[in-house]
Design an enzyme around this catalytic site. Structure first.
Site, PDB file in Angstrom:
ATOM      1  CG  ASP A   1      -2.026  -0.982   1.127  1.00  0.00           C
ATOM      2  OD1 ASP A   1      -2.227  -1.529   0.025  1.00  0.00           O
ATOM      3  OD2 ASP A   1      -2.718  -1.229   2.136  1.00  0.00           O
TER       4      ASP A   1
ATOM      5  CG  ASP B   1     -12.482  -4.834  -2.099  1.00  0.00           C
ATOM      6  OD1 ASP B   1     -11.556  -5.616  -2.350  1.00  0.00           O
ATOM      7  OD2 ASP B   1     -12.345  -3.600  -2.031  1.00  0.00           O
TER       8      ASP B   1
END
Lengths: 196, 251
Positions: free
Chosen positions: B11, B130
């Site tokens: 990230d 997701d």
């Protein structure tokens, strides 16, 4: 050493440029005939579609130039397929350096996905590109078309069927996989090519 | 034989890796390029860089970072985060990324998948999904899991498959961060019904979890973040373990 990358509308030119710089060689990216003819080594990269790419090479008169080159040339991925005689992708007549055709993968089992994408092994390696290889090394592939086994096969890979993952004839070398994305193994192959 | 892939995910915020690491030999643990290089030396098969910056300036920083990654990393890498239209894809591929991952933008505008496949080829288009199990089935979520949608995982995955996506990156929000293993049943269902590779994400805590994602979950690749960042599972050790368990990996 003077290394040239043939400049045309291929997708991975910069990846090849970066990969050569990582092993200490700064290539010239060019489509200029004189510069290409003077280079010690030439790389013919390729990511894209056969028909449009072949058309572009013809318009630029690069097709004849590539065929007549005398110094070591390395074709990568689509570059290798375009060095063959004919491709099923767009029913395209290609350069004809290797007298063989390019076919589309036809998966027979559901788990054989197309494109063939990821790390796979190269076996029965027969060309100086693979000097010093003592086992079946993994390299990175992304492709939906393949070259069948033939008299110029310099490495084979098994996916759906055994096919040519590298070709060699005289000064012409080619890989279906991407040495520029194949980690240390890919770097060894590029070094071996530069040492030819 | 085609190897199962191990993919660390990083990230990125304002050009730096967000989660800390326990790597000792890095000049700068927060530098995404150094971290990516370390992973690739340890045997990672691919890398995913996810831009979680929100600002416009941050986007530019990320594009510059992608150029540095492309110059220094010798394995394929995917970038994601903030990709809304074709010109974002063009910018990131031109910077040297091998693939792009799209998530919310694909749900808002499914045609984006067709467009990416047509312009750049299916192989560059990773669709990230997701999802969370609800009373009515696995549902897809937007904006990093904050917004529920009307879409269901299996139908949506099949739709993007047919629209030309090259891979599915499926994150189970129920399993993410819990470290009790991947969502293997859902993974197996996806793998059996799709024509494209499936990347498992969310839930890795032990080496056995990776094995199970490949065997029971039939995944083509497994992605993880914290177990790699915090050195809980060294990648080389994981691959040796998987090899011993009879799973084809690149050693």
């Amino acid at each position: 050493m003077n290394v040239a990358i043939i400049k045309y509308n291929a997708g991975n030119i910069f990846s090849v440029d970066y990969a050569l710089k990582r092993i200490g060689v700064t290539p010239i990216i060019t489509s200029d005939k004189e510069t290409l003819l003077k280079a010690d080594k030439i790389i013919f990269p390729g990511v894209g579609e056969a028909e449009t790419t072949m058309k572009y090479l013809k318009e630029q008169n690069l097709d004849k130039l590539i065929k007549d080159l005398k110094q070591p040339l390395l074709g990568i991925c689509l570059g290798m397929q375009l060095m063959c005689k004919y491709s099923e992708e767009g029913n395209t007549d290609c350069l004809g350096i290797f007298d063989t055709e390019v076919k589309r993968f036809c998966p027979e089992r559901h788990k054989d996905k197309v494109p063939h994408m990821g790390w796979n092994t190269i076996e029965n390696t027969l060309s100086p590109l693979f000097k010093g290889f003592d086992k079946d090394e993994y390299v990175y592939f992304v492709h939906s078309y393949y070259v069948p086994l033939n008299e110029f096969t310099a490495a084979r890979t098994n996916y759906i069927l055994p096919y040519s993952s590298a070709l060699h004839k005289d000064n012409f070398y080619a890989t279906q996989f991407h040495p520029e994305k194949s980690g240390r193994t890919g770097e060894r192959i590029l070094r071996n090519f530069l040492e030819l | 034989m085609l190897a199962k892939r191990i993919i660390p995910c990083l990230d990125i915020k304002d050009g730096q890796t967000v989660k800390g690491t326990k790597f000792v030999n890095l000049r700068q643990a927060g530098d995404p390029v150094e971290l990516g290089k370390a992973y690739s030396e340890q045997g990672a098969d691919e890398l995913v860089y996810l831009d979680i910056t929100a600002s416009h300036e941050g986007r530019k920083t990320f594009t510059d970072l992608v150029k540095r990654i492309a110059a220094q990393i010798n394995i394929p890498f995917t970038v994601g985060g903030g990709i809304n239209e074709l010109k974002d894809v063009d910018r990131l591929l031109n910077a040297g990324a091998d693939k792009v991952s799209i998530n919310s933008a694909a749900i808002r505008n499914p045609m984006l998948v067709d467009e990416i496949a047509k312009h750049f080829g299916s192989q560059v288009c990773v669709v990230a999904i997701d999802a969370r199990q609800t009373a009515t089935g696995w549902k897809c979520y937007l904006n990093g899991g904050r917004v529920e949608t009307e879409r269901y995982l299996y139908e949506w995955a099949k739709e993007v498959n047919d629209r030309g996506a090259g891979e599915i990156l499926f994150t189970s929000m129920d399993h993410d961060g819990v470290k009790t293993g991947y969502a293997n049943e859902a993974l197996a269902h996806l793998s059996e019904t799709l024509d494209i590779p499936v990347i498992a994400s969310g839930g890795a805590g032990k080496m056995e979890h990776f094995r199970d994602a490949f065997t029971f979950g039939k995944a083509d690749a497994a992605l993880a973040a914290s177990v790699f960042h915090f050195g809980e599972i060294p990648i080389m050790k994981l691959k040796e373990y998987l090899h011993e368990e009879g799973i084809s990996v690149r050693l």
